[in-house]
Enzyme design. Structure first.
Site, short mmCIF file in Angstrom:
data_model
loop_
_atom_site.label_atom_id
_atom_site.label_comp_id
_atom_site.label_asym_id
_atom_site.label_seq_id
_atom_site.Cartn_x
_atom_site.Cartn_y
_atom_site.Cartn_z
N GLY A 187 10.49 1.24 83.91
CA GLY A 187 10.22 0.32 85.03
C GLY A 187 11.44 0.04 85.90
O GLY A 187 11.45 -0.91 86.67
N ASP A 201 18.70 2.68 97.66
CA ASP A 201 18.57 1.35 97.07
C ASP A 201 19.93 0.64 97.03
O ASP A 201 20.05 -0.52 97.43
CB ASP A 201 17.99 1.51 95.65
CG ASP A 201 17.83 0.20 94.93
OD1 ASP A 201 16.83 -0.50 95.19
OD2 ASP A 201 18.70 -0.15 94.12
N LYS A 205 21.22 -2.76 99.08
CA LYS A 205 21.83 -3.90 98.38
C LYS A 205 23.24 -4.17 98.91
O LYS A 205 23.64 -5.32 99.10
CB LYS A 205 21.89 -3.63 96.87
CG LYS A 205 20.51 -3.65 96.20
CD LYS A 205 20.60 -3.09 94.78
CE LYS A 205 19.26 -3.12 94.06
NZ LYS A 205 19.26 -2.29 92.84
N GLY A 302 14.36 -4.03 85.91
CA GLY A 302 13.40 -4.30 84.84
C GLY A 302 12.64 -5.59 85.08
O GLY A 302 13.08 -6.46 85.84
P1 NDP Z 1 5.51 -2.05 91.27
O1 NDP Z 1 4.97 -0.86 91.98
O2 NDP Z 1 5.57 -2.04 89.79
O3 NDP Z 1 4.67 -3.34 91.70
C1 NDP Z 1 4.19 -3.57 92.99
C2 NDP Z 1 2.81 -4.21 92.87
O4 NDP Z 1 2.39 -4.64 94.16
C3 NDP Z 1 1.76 -3.23 92.35
O5 NDP Z 1 0.85 -3.90 91.52
C4 NDP Z 1 1.12 -2.75 93.65
O6 NDP Z 1 -0.17 -2.25 93.49
C5 NDP Z 1 1.12 -4.05 94.43
N1 NDP Z 1 1.01 -3.82 95.86
C6 NDP Z 1 1.80 -3.03 96.62
N2 NDP Z 1 1.39 -3.07 97.90
C7 NDP Z 1 0.33 -3.89 97.93
C8 NDP Z 1 -0.55 -4.31 98.96
N3 NDP Z 1 -0.40 -3.87 100.21
N4 NDP Z 1 -1.53 -5.17 98.68
C9 NDP Z 1 -1.69 -5.60 97.40
N5 NDP Z 1 -0.92 -5.23 96.38
C10 NDP Z 1 0.09 -4.37 96.65
O7 NDP Z 1 6.94 -2.32 91.89
P2 NDP Z 1 8.15 -3.17 91.25
O8 NDP Z 1 7.64 -4.38 90.59
O9 NDP Z 1 9.03 -2.26 90.49
O10 NDP Z 1 8.95 -3.54 92.58
C11 NDP Z 1 8.51 -4.56 93.43
C12 NDP Z 1 9.65 -4.98 94.33
O11 NDP Z 1 10.71 -5.47 93.56
C13 NDP Z 1 10.24 -3.87 95.19
O12 NDP Z 1 10.65 -4.41 96.41
C14 NDP Z 1 11.45 -3.43 94.39
O13 NDP Z 1 12.44 -2.84 95.19
C15 NDP Z 1 11.90 -4.75 93.87
N6 NDP Z 1 12.72 -4.71 92.66
C16 NDP Z 1 12.32 -3.96 91.60
C17 NDP Z 1 13.04 -3.99 90.43
C18 NDP Z 1 12.63 -3.22 89.21
O14 NDP Z 1 13.39 -3.22 88.24
N7 NDP Z 1 11.48 -2.58 89.19
C19 NDP Z 1 14.27 -4.79 90.33
C20 NDP Z 1 14.61 -5.52 91.54
C21 NDP Z 1 13.85 -5.47 92.65
P3 NDP Z 1 -0.36 -0.63 93.37
O15 NDP Z 1 0.30 -0.24 92.10
O16 NDP Z 1 -1.83 -0.46 93.37
O17 NDP Z 1 0.32 -0.04 94.57
N1 HSE Z 2 15.32 0.65 91.31
C1 HSE Z 2 16.25 -0.42 91.24
C2 HSE Z 2 17.36 -0.04 90.30
C3 HSE Z 2 15.57 -1.66 90.76
O1 HSE Z 2 17.20 0.93 89.56
O2 HSE Z 2 18.39 -0.71 90.31
C4 HSE Z 2 16.48 -2.88 90.79
O3 HSE Z 2 16.78 -3.25 92.08
#
Ligand code: NDP
Ligand code: HSE
Length: 425
Positions: A187, A201, A205, A302
């Site tokens: 994740g 990314d 940042k 994560g």
């Molecule tokens: P995920 O893909 O796991 O989660 C995104 C969720 O939002 C999914 O359930 C997705 O559904 C839903 N979604 C996306 N677009 C829409 C929409 N238009 N309408 C309704 N639901 C929607 O992503 P992450 O949780 O990994 O990342 C989310 C954000 O957090 C990003 O901006 C990322 O850069 C940021 N981030 C992520 C980190 C990480 O460790 N993963 C750490 C720090 C920041 P579906 O799957 O059906 O598209």
């Molecule tokens: N994809 C990003 C990373 C998530 O690996 O650092 C956290 O911002």
């Protein structure tokens, strides 16, 4: 007791982690923070996924209008990712007077200058601690703890995926592709892994962090960016032999009005504090003119670490009657008078393949010398047929000079290829 209702938009990795913290630690947060945070709405594309997390059916929604129209909602958490529709949804939430907490670094780095005026006009807060360095409170440190200082340097490992891949390649000898697959399963990786491995990314940042650190807009387009996809097992082995470890570093420096912002793979000496940052851990080393060095360390990606940063923003926001906005005019252009550096000084690791015969090394060294690039270490490795691999570590030199010298060296008849060119800390 302050009661706060939140909506979560996007219940994936980060949204899911946030939901878990808000439900599992609800009583703890209430008791220790005096804030009763309730999840009133969850917006996502997938109803089953949301219900599967234990969210009550009446909380599920598919339209931002349901959230914007709900007067009971105080704070909207955006964890969908991407620019649209996240931007439109956030603007709708801010226009209806709700504060927004987001993890979306791409959106903040590209559209902060559009979102902040909307927040300000409606007296709402815009918080994005989770957008940079996962669970590590680097934004709060810059804005709430280092105000006494002029921050002059920021060195960071600020992408969890690439640090995980490089660590696995270095320590376990696993391939780039397998390490990336593991990071995706855990994740850490963005939806499109190119965002991580090609340095986008970290670039987003660094744009956010250097703007906050140096109190001036540093547009993401002005950040020099190079990813890790060209780093080979051979580079990693050579780094080890020379006493280094390869990291994707984000470097921000301000000297007067000159600002440097760059992201690239870097040879980091094995005894440097950033060298020991492994796996999905991240770290940021900040230097202020009075406090000197501060190093922040923790998980940079994560569900749980990033959810922790989101919930911290929710609580921080909930406790405030008014919100702060940037003390500089946030803009999509660098401020007037700021010189964004395009040439840097560094030491370099260079590796090339050339005919293994007398005089070749001398002719390469002469060109480097002609450009004022002084050599610190030279290694020649066993011949491959008629060819040998020659590796150099230079002393500090201007990047422009080194690249000009390399383009001449590449044209020398005995030189078959320039294989690597990596900056050293
Ligand atoms: P995920 O893909 O796991 O989660 C995104 C969720 O939002 C999914 O359930 C997705 O559904 C839903 N979604 C996306 N677009 C829409 C929409 N238009 N309408 C309704 N639901 C929607 O992503 P992450 O949780 O990994 O990342 C989310 C954000 O957090 C990003 O901006 C990322 O850069 C940021 N981030 C992520 C980190 C990480 O460790 N993963 C750490 C720090 C920041 P579906 O799957 O059906 O598209
Ligand atoms: N994809 C990003 C990373 C998530 O690996 O650092 C956290 O911002």
């Amino acid at each position: 007791m302050r009661k706060v209702n939140v909506a979560i938009m996007g219940l994936g990795t980060v949204g899911g982690g946030t939901y878990d913290i808000l439900t599992e630690n609800h009583e703890h947060i209430k008791r220790t923070q005096g804030v009763d945070v309730r999840v009133r709405r969850v917006l996502d594309r997938d109803r089953e996924r949301v219900l599967g997390k234990g969210v009550p059916a009446e909380a599920f929604c598919e339209s931002i209008d349901d959230i914007a129209a709900d007067k009971e909602i105080d704070i909207v958490i955006e964890t969908m990712g991407g620019v649209e529709p996240a931007k439109t949804f956030i603007i709708k939430a801010l226009e209806s007077g709700k504060s927004v907490v987001t993890a979306n670094k791409e959106l903040i780095s590209k559209c902060w200058y559009e979102l902040e005026p909307v927040a300000k006009a409606h007296g709402a807060g815009l918080y994005f601690e989770a957008s940079c360095v996962g669970g590590v409170p680097v934004i709060r440190t810059l804005t709430e703890s280092m105000q006494a200082n002029r921050v002059c340097e920021l060195y960071g490992i600020i992408n969890g995926t690439t640090n995980y891949i490089l660590t696995k390649m270095t320590e376990d000898g696993i391939s780039y592709e397998n390490a990336l697959r593991e990071a995706q399963q855990l994740g850490y990786a963005e939806f499109n892994p190119s965002a991580d491995v090609d340095g986008y990314d970290a670039m987003y940042k660094l744009s956010i962090l250097s703007s906050l650190a140096f109190h001036t807009s540093i547009p993401y387009e002005s950040v020099y960016r190079e990813g890790i996809s060209r780093i080979t097992a051979e580079d990693i082995k050579s780094a080890k032999e020379l006493g280094y470890v390869i990291k994707l570093l984000a470097i921000g420096r301000r000297d007067g009005n000159r600002v440097e912002a760059r992201v690239h793979p870097t040879f980091v000496p094995q005894d440097h504090p950033l060298a020991g940052v492994r796996g999905s851990f991240n770290a940021v080393l900040l230097t202020g003119d009075y406090v000197d060095d501060i190093m922040l360390y923790g998980r940079g990606a994560g569900a749980r670490p990033t959810g922790s940063a989101i919930v911290s923003d929710v609580i921080f926001c909930a406790k405030r009657k008014t919100h702060d906005y940037t003390d500089f005019g946030i803009s999509n252009k660098a401020d007037a008078g700021i010189e964004l550096a395009t040439d840097f000084s560094s030491k370099y690791y260079i590796s090339l393949t050339a005919c293994d015969r007398a005089g070749v090394l001398a002719s390469v060294a002469k060109i480097l010398g002609d450009y004022g690039v002084s050599i610190g270490t030279i290694l020649q490795k066993g011949s491959v047929g008629e060819h040998a691999s020659i590796e150099f570590l230079t002393h500090t030199a201007s990047e422009k000079a080194v690249t000009e010298a390399l383009s001449k060296i590449e044209k020398l008849a005995p030189v078959r290829s320039i294989d690597s060119f990596i900056r050293c800390l």
